[in-house]
Design an enzyme around this catalytic site. Structure first.
Site: not given
Length: 496
Positions: A186, A189, A191, A304
């Site tokens: 996948g 944001g 990389g 986050d």
């Protein structure tokens, strides 16, 4: 520093001995007859190093102190002889004629000012204060020295730890087949993420930071240092890193089931998440955050937390990942900080962090509350524009107040053998976590206890943050996953 203290102590001893010598002479029973007796008694004990026929007041104080110290030592060593000499001298002087002006008088009628007991006490006090001052300075220097050694030791230990985690670029390229698209898991944001297999057959996940990534060297070092120190079953394990040439790579344990969002927001895969598995996932996430906040060596604020940063292993156990934005505090009790650079994902950020840049353990609690509501309802808390539908928080708050809490439960769960009252309790806990006032939100230790113990009564939740927030229609929601608003990144939903 110790050399500076020696003269003070020597002077103190001399000053203390000096009045004792004078007092002993004055109080001598053989020296009470007259001033001449005092003069002759001192002449008997005064060292020959003093200049003759000069009063003490005319001599330098240092010379007098040294001479009298020597005389005191000599007198103490031969006390009997001195007493006899004083007696004979007294007798001879008593019977003789008065002393003329030409007679050698070495002492003034009264002791010098610097020889009084008050002066000695004052000088002794000065010496004591000076000694305390220098001892304090010496202790400060020692503490700084030991602190510097400790920091150096910690730095060396960290250097050894970092060196032990280093991977060679050649090894990673071989494991990932030179980052081929077939091994790509996948892209987020920062990389892309690739699956790899080491020579010993161990599977790994390699996070390859893009050159244009907003995660700089500081974030990279932050993630390496943090994750290397953290060890918990509900945290993804960092195996190593590589920093060669233009490549910046992080090597993690491979988690086969990818991220939670791939199951939670896809209707077909969401069916695999029955209530028991969702309870396991919720409890694992809560324990992982509790470890970060209270049980690890350093207090860590993730900043986050979201569904795409919760990985699921082969047994669907959750593992918190992506510590690039995490902040750590020492053991000094600090619990919050402030930043001018607000990073994270809309919909999961606490209002005080998104608006004022203030982050704390309560901002992670807010993010967990959003996750809890998403897991129980099966809906994503989208925040967009040109809204047609309310946000998940606004919808949950409105339904709860209207007594329509059952409408919030994921319909898939109602088909399961779940207890609606237990699901409603989890929704209630989620609403407590997303309250607008950070002080009203519970701590993660309280959250874990409320999740485990149903007998604990829950307080009534207050209005959640972003109650008047806006959301977009389905097309805008999908587009929002790849856009950036006001410098805040909104990560996509691809697995890591």
């Amino acid at each position: 520093m110790q050399g500076d203290m020696i003269p003070f102590y020597v002077l103190s001893l001399l000053l203390i001995a000096l009045p004792n010598t004078t007092t002993d002479v004055i109080n001598d029973p053989y020296a009470r007859s007259s001033r001449r007796t005092l003069t002759i008694s001192l002449n008997a004990t005064t060292p020959s190093s003093l200049p003759p026929n000069q009063p003490l007041s005319a001599l330098p104080p240092v010379t007098v102190v040294r001479a009298l110290a020597t005389a005191t030592a000599t007198a103490n060593a031969s006390a009997p002889a001195t007493a006899k000499a004083s007696a004979s001298a007294t007798a001879s002087v008593t019977s003789s004629a008065p002393v003329t002006e030409s007679s050698p008088v070495l002492l003034p009628p009264s002791p010098p000012t610097f020889m009084t007991n008050r002066s000695v006490a004052f000088c002794s006090l000065v010496v004591v204060v000076a000694g305390c001052f220098f001892r304090k300075r010496l202790r400060t220097v020692k503490e700084r020295y030991h602190s510097k050694r400790q920091k150096k030791k910690v730095g060396n230990d960290m250097k050894k730890t970092v060196e032990s985690l280093q991977f060679r670029l050649e090894t990673i390229e071989t494991a990932t087949n030179k980052f081929s698209d077939d091994n790509k898991l996948g892209e987020g944001g920062f990389g892309a993420v690739f699956k790899g297999t080491l020579g010993n057959g161990h599977e790994i996940a390699v996070k390859r930071l893009s050159k244009s990534s907003t995660q700089g060297v500081q974030e990279f070092q932050n993630e390496v240092v943090l994750v290397a120190k953290l060890q918990h079953r509900n945290l993804v394990r960092l195996l190593g890193f590589c920093l060669e040439g233009e490549e910046t790579l992080l090597v993690y344990e491979y988690v086969p089931n990818k991220s939670l969002d791939k199951f939670l927001f896809e209707p077909k895969k969401r069916e695999q998440l029955d209530w028991s598995r969702r309870c396991m996932i919720i409890g694992g996430i809560a324990r992982g955050i509790l470890y970060l906040h209270e049980d690890s060596r350093l207090k860590v604020i993730h900043r986050d937390l979201k569904a795409s940063n919760i990985l699921l292993d082969g047994e669907m156990n959750p593992k918190i990942s992506d510590f690039g934005m995490a902040k750590m505090f020492g053991v000094d009790g600090q619990t919050q900080g402030n930043t001018e650079r607000v990073v994270g994902t809309y919909g999961y950020m606490a209002p005080e962090y998104a608006i004022e840049g203030i982050y704390s353990v309560k901002s992670d609690v807010f993010s967990f509350g959003v996750l809890l509501l998403e897991i129980t309802t099966g809906r994503k808390n989208f925040l967009g524009f040109n809204c047609r539908f309310p946000t998940l928080l606004a919808h949950a708050w409105q339904s709860w107040n209207e007594g329509k809490g059952l409408d919030l439960i994921d319909p898939i769960l109602l088909k399961d053998s779940c207890r609606p009252d237990q699901v409603l309790r989890y929704i209630h806990i989620g609403l407590l976590c997303v309250q607008e006032d950070a002080n009203s939100r519970p701590t993660m230790s309280s959250v874990v206890l409320m999740l485990k113990t149903e007998t604990i009564s829950l307080p009534k939740p207050e209005r959640p943050a972003f109650f008047t927030g806006r959301s977009a229609n389905v097309q805008d929601q999908i587009a929002a996953n790849s856009c950036t608003i006001n410098g805040l990144t909104i990560s996509d939903d691809l697995p890591r």
